[in-house]
Design a protein around this motif. Structure first.
Motif, PDB file in Angstrom:
ATOM      1  N   GLN A  37       0.843  -1.185   0.000  1.00 41.72           N
ATOM      2  CA  GLN A  37       0.000   0.000   0.000  1.00 41.72           C
ATOM      3  C   GLN A  37       0.882   1.240   0.000  1.00 41.72           C
ATOM      4  N   ASN A  38       0.641   2.085  -0.961  1.00 39.69           N
ATOM      5  CA  ASN A  38       1.343   3.369  -1.033  1.00 39.69           C
ATOM      6  C   ASN A  38       0.405   4.473  -0.568  1.00 39.69           C
ATOM      7  N   SER A  39       0.931   5.343   0.259  1.00 37.70           N
ATOM      8  CA  SER A  39       0.237   6.584   0.634  1.00 37.70           C
ATOM      9  C   SER A  39      -1.178   6.376   1.142  1.00 37.70           C
ATOM     10  N   LEU A  43      -4.695  -1.050  -1.912  1.00 39.28           N
ATOM     11  CA  LEU A  43      -3.633  -2.035  -1.830  1.00 39.28           C
ATOM     12  C   LEU A  43      -3.418  -2.696  -3.182  1.00 39.28           C
ATOM     13  N   VAL A  44      -2.197  -3.119  -3.410  1.00 34.95           N
ATOM     14  CA  VAL A  44      -1.846  -3.827  -4.642  1.00 34.95           C
ATOM     15  C   VAL A  44      -1.360  -5.217  -4.279  1.00 34.95           C
ATOM     16  N   SER A  79      16.676  -3.554  -2.811  1.00 38.00           N
ATOM     17  CA  SER A  79      15.575  -2.608  -2.629  1.00 38.00           C
ATOM     18  C   SER A  79      15.831  -1.274  -3.326  1.00 38.00           C
ATOM     19  N   ARG A  80      14.732  -0.632  -3.669  1.00 43.71           N
ATOM     20  CA  ARG A  80      14.761   0.682  -4.326  1.00 43.71           C
ATOM     21  C   ARG A  80      13.936   1.656  -3.516  1.00 43.71           C
ATOM     22  N   ALA A  81      14.189   2.923  -3.699  1.00 46.90           N
ATOM     23  CA  ALA A  81      13.412   3.937  -2.982  1.00 46.90           C
ATOM     24  C   ALA A  81      11.914   3.774  -3.266  1.00 46.90           C
ATOM     25  N   ALA A  82      11.588   3.319  -4.468  1.00 47.22           N
ATOM     26  CA  ALA A  82      10.182   3.137  -4.851  1.00 47.22           C
ATOM     27  C   ALA A  82       9.503   1.989  -4.101  1.00 47.22           C
ATOM     28  N   ASP A  83      10.289   1.172  -3.413  1.00 48.02           N
ATOM     29  CA  ASP A  83       9.701   0.093  -2.607  1.00 48.02           C
ATOM     30  C   ASP A  83       9.151   0.615  -1.284  1.00 48.02           C
ATOM     31  N   THR A  84       9.437   1.876  -0.977  1.00 50.42           N
ATOM     32  CA  THR A  84       8.914   2.477   0.252  1.00 50.42           C
ATOM     33  C   THR A  84       7.391   2.419   0.237  1.00 50.42           C
ATOM     34  N   ALA A  85       6.825   1.749   1.241  1.00 49.36           N
ATOM     35  CA  ALA A  85       5.384   1.520   1.278  1.00 49.36           C
ATOM     36  C   ALA A  85       5.057   0.759   2.550  1.00 49.36           C
ATOM     37  N   SER A  86       3.783   0.491   2.750  1.00 50.19           N
ATOM     38  CA  SER A  86       3.356  -0.427   3.810  1.00 50.19           C
ATOM     39  C   SER A  86       3.047  -1.777   3.186  1.00 50.19           C
ATOM     40  N   TYR A  87       3.430  -2.833   3.866  1.00 49.77           N
ATOM     41  CA  TYR A  87       3.247  -4.187   3.351  1.00 49.77           C
ATOM     42  C   TYR A  87       2.371  -4.978   4.329  1.00 49.77           C
ATOM     43  N   ASN A  96     -14.706 -18.846   5.690  1.00 45.93           N
ATOM     44  CA  ASN A  96     -15.737 -17.862   5.385  1.00 45.93           C
ATOM     45  C   ASN A  96     -15.413 -17.043   4.142  1.00 45.93           C
ATOM     46  N   SER A  97     -14.502 -17.542   3.339  1.00 47.17           N
ATOM     47  CA  SER A  97     -14.201 -16.940   2.042  1.00 47.17           C
ATOM     48  C   SER A  97     -13.787 -15.491   2.114  1.00 47.17           C
ATOM     49  N   LYS A  98     -13.188 -15.063   3.197  1.00 44.03           N
ATOM     50  CA  LYS A  98     -12.647 -13.713   3.198  1.00 44.03           C
ATOM     51  C   LYS A  98     -11.252 -13.738   3.791  1.00 44.03           C
ATOM     52  N   LEU A  99     -10.466 -12.731   3.401  1.00 39.70           N
ATOM     53  CA  LEU A  99      -9.100 -12.620   3.884  1.00 39.70           C
ATOM     54  C   LEU A  99      -9.080 -11.848   5.194  1.00 39.70           C
ATOM     55  N   THR A 100      -8.119 -12.185   6.033  1.00 40.41           N
ATOM     56  CA  THR A 100      -7.884 -11.435   7.255  1.00 40.41           C
ATOM     57  C   THR A 100      -6.519 -10.787   7.139  1.00 40.41           C
ATOM     58  N   PHE A 101      -6.484  -9.465   7.225  1.00 40.65           N
ATOM     59  CA  PHE A 101      -5.253  -8.707   7.043  1.00 40.65           C
ATOM     60  C   PHE A 101      -4.577  -8.427   8.369  1.00 40.65           C
ATOM     61  N   GLY A 102      -3.236  -8.397   8.338  1.00 41.47           N
ATOM     62  CA  GLY A 102      -2.468  -7.938   9.477  1.00 41.47           C
ATOM     63  C   GLY A 102      -2.434  -6.425   9.531  1.00 41.47           C
ATOM     64  N   LYS A 103      -1.691  -5.898  10.511  1.00 38.20           N
ATOM     65  CA  LYS A 103      -1.647  -4.452  10.706  1.00 38.20           C
ATOM     66  C   LYS A 103      -0.642  -3.772   9.789  1.00 38.20           C
ATOM     67  N   GLY A 104       0.234  -4.553   9.181  1.00 40.47           N
ATOM     68  CA  GLY A 104       1.136  -3.982   8.197  1.00 40.47           C
ATOM     69  C   GLY A 104       2.508  -3.633   8.728  1.00 40.47           C
ATOM     70  N   ILE A 105       3.451  -3.572   7.804  1.00 37.57           N
ATOM     71  CA  ILE A 105       4.830  -3.169   8.096  1.00 37.57           C
ATOM     72  C   ILE A 105       5.143  -1.958   7.239  1.00 37.57           C
ATOM     73  N   THR A 106       5.697  -0.942   7.866  1.00 35.18           N
ATOM     74  CA  THR A 106       6.089   0.254   7.122  1.00 35.18           C
ATOM     75  C   THR A 106       7.552   0.123   6.732  1.00 35.18           C
ATOM     76  N   LEU A 107       7.799   0.056   5.437  1.00 38.39           N
ATOM     77  CA  LEU A 107       9.164  -0.060   4.923  1.00 38.39           C
ATOM     78  C   LEU A 107       9.602   1.272   4.343  1.00 38.39           C
ATOM     79  N   SER A 108      10.752   1.742   4.805  1.00 43.89           N
ATOM     80  CA  SER A 108      11.346   2.960   4.243  1.00 43.89           C
ATOM     81  C   SER A 108      12.681   2.590   3.633  1.00 43.89           C
ATOM     82  N   VAL A 109      12.853   2.919   2.369  1.00 45.89           N
ATOM     83  CA  VAL A 109      14.116   2.655   1.682  1.00 45.89           C
ATOM     84  C   VAL A 109      14.778   3.992   1.405  1.00 45.89           C
ATOM     85  N   ARG A 110      15.927   4.203   2.039  1.00 45.77           N
ATOM     86  CA  ARG A 110      16.631   5.491   1.912  1.00 45.77           C
ATOM     87  C   ARG A 110      17.483   5.486   0.648  1.00 45.77           C
ATOM     88  N   PRO A 111      17.360   6.541  -0.146  1.00 48.18           N
ATOM     89  CA  PRO A 111      18.149   6.602  -1.393  1.00 48.18           C
ATOM     90  C   PRO A 111      19.625   6.829  -1.107  1.00 48.18           C
TER      91      PRO A 111
END
Lengths: 111, 114
Positions: A37-39, A43-44, A79-87, A96-111
């Protein structure tokens, strides 16, 4: 309760380094998926790994699944700076045919 | 082809007003999901539609929240008598035949309740 829980919660690395993110879950699953997820918007989907698979690759992404430990890892190589996002990891336990999501990880890639 | 679209992209409303959020899924996707994401948090499941089956409403936080879907097309999420704690990004996703397949997300609607 949260099914998938990622760790670390935040990760900061230098461009070119590898990033490893982990996801643990509690109940048995049919498949596990990773999303980016960006910004704070939509989600992608990155990759899906089924319960009978142990490892999958997609470009610079490598996902592993250990059903005995109820855990998965997402590795981003060179890694690239463009990989900066939440995963996020998401699990499907088939009940029950639905996904359960975690809280996410914030990845910062410094150029 | 076209992805999942949502409207409006941003909505600012006064506390107590009703709001309606819209989601247009990818054509042919029988499964449609609504999620809520508060600032800096993960995704909170709200409701799931699958074909003509009864929707799974187990994630709706209160009776102020409701959603409808017409066949396998557009869905609307309605929040009545909005509260400040309803402020969040509301995300819609669609997929083929449930969670065995990847979900395609819309860009979300950012709701701000003042």
């Amino acid at each position: 309760s949260q099914q998938g829980e990622e760790d670390p919660q935040a990760l900061s690395i230098q461009e070119g380094e590898n990033a490893t993110m982990n996801c643990s879950y509690k109940t048995s699953i049919n498949n596990l998926q990773w999303y980016r997820q960006n910004s704070g918007r939509g989600l992608v989907h990155l990759i899906l790994i089924r319960s009978n698979e142990r490892e999958k690759h997609s470009g610079r992404l490598r996902v592993t699944l250990d059903t005995s430990k109820k855990s998965s890892s997402l590795l981003i190589t060179a890694s690239r700076a463009a990989d900066t996002a939440s995963y996020f990891c998401a699990t499907d336990n088939g009940a029950n045919s639905k996904l359960t999501f975690g809280k996410g990880i914030t990845l910062s890639v410094r150029p | 082809g076209a992805g999942v679209s949502q409207s409006p992209s941003n909505k600012v409303t006064e506390k107590g007003k009703d709001v309606e959020l819209r989601c247009d899924p990818i054509s042919g996707h029988t499964a449609l999901y609504w999620y809520r994401q508060r600032l800096g948090q993960g995704l909170e499941f709200l409701i799931y539609f699958q074909g003509n089956s009864a929707p799974d409403k187990s994630g709706l936080p209160s009776d102020r929240f409701s959603a409808e879907r017409t066949g396998e097309s557009v869905s609307t999420l309605t929040i009545q008598r909005t509260q400040q704690e309803d402020s969040a990004v509301y995300l819609c996703a669609s997929s083929l035949v449930g969670s065995r397949y990847e979900q395609y997300f819309g860009p979300g609607t950012r709701l701000t309740v003042t």
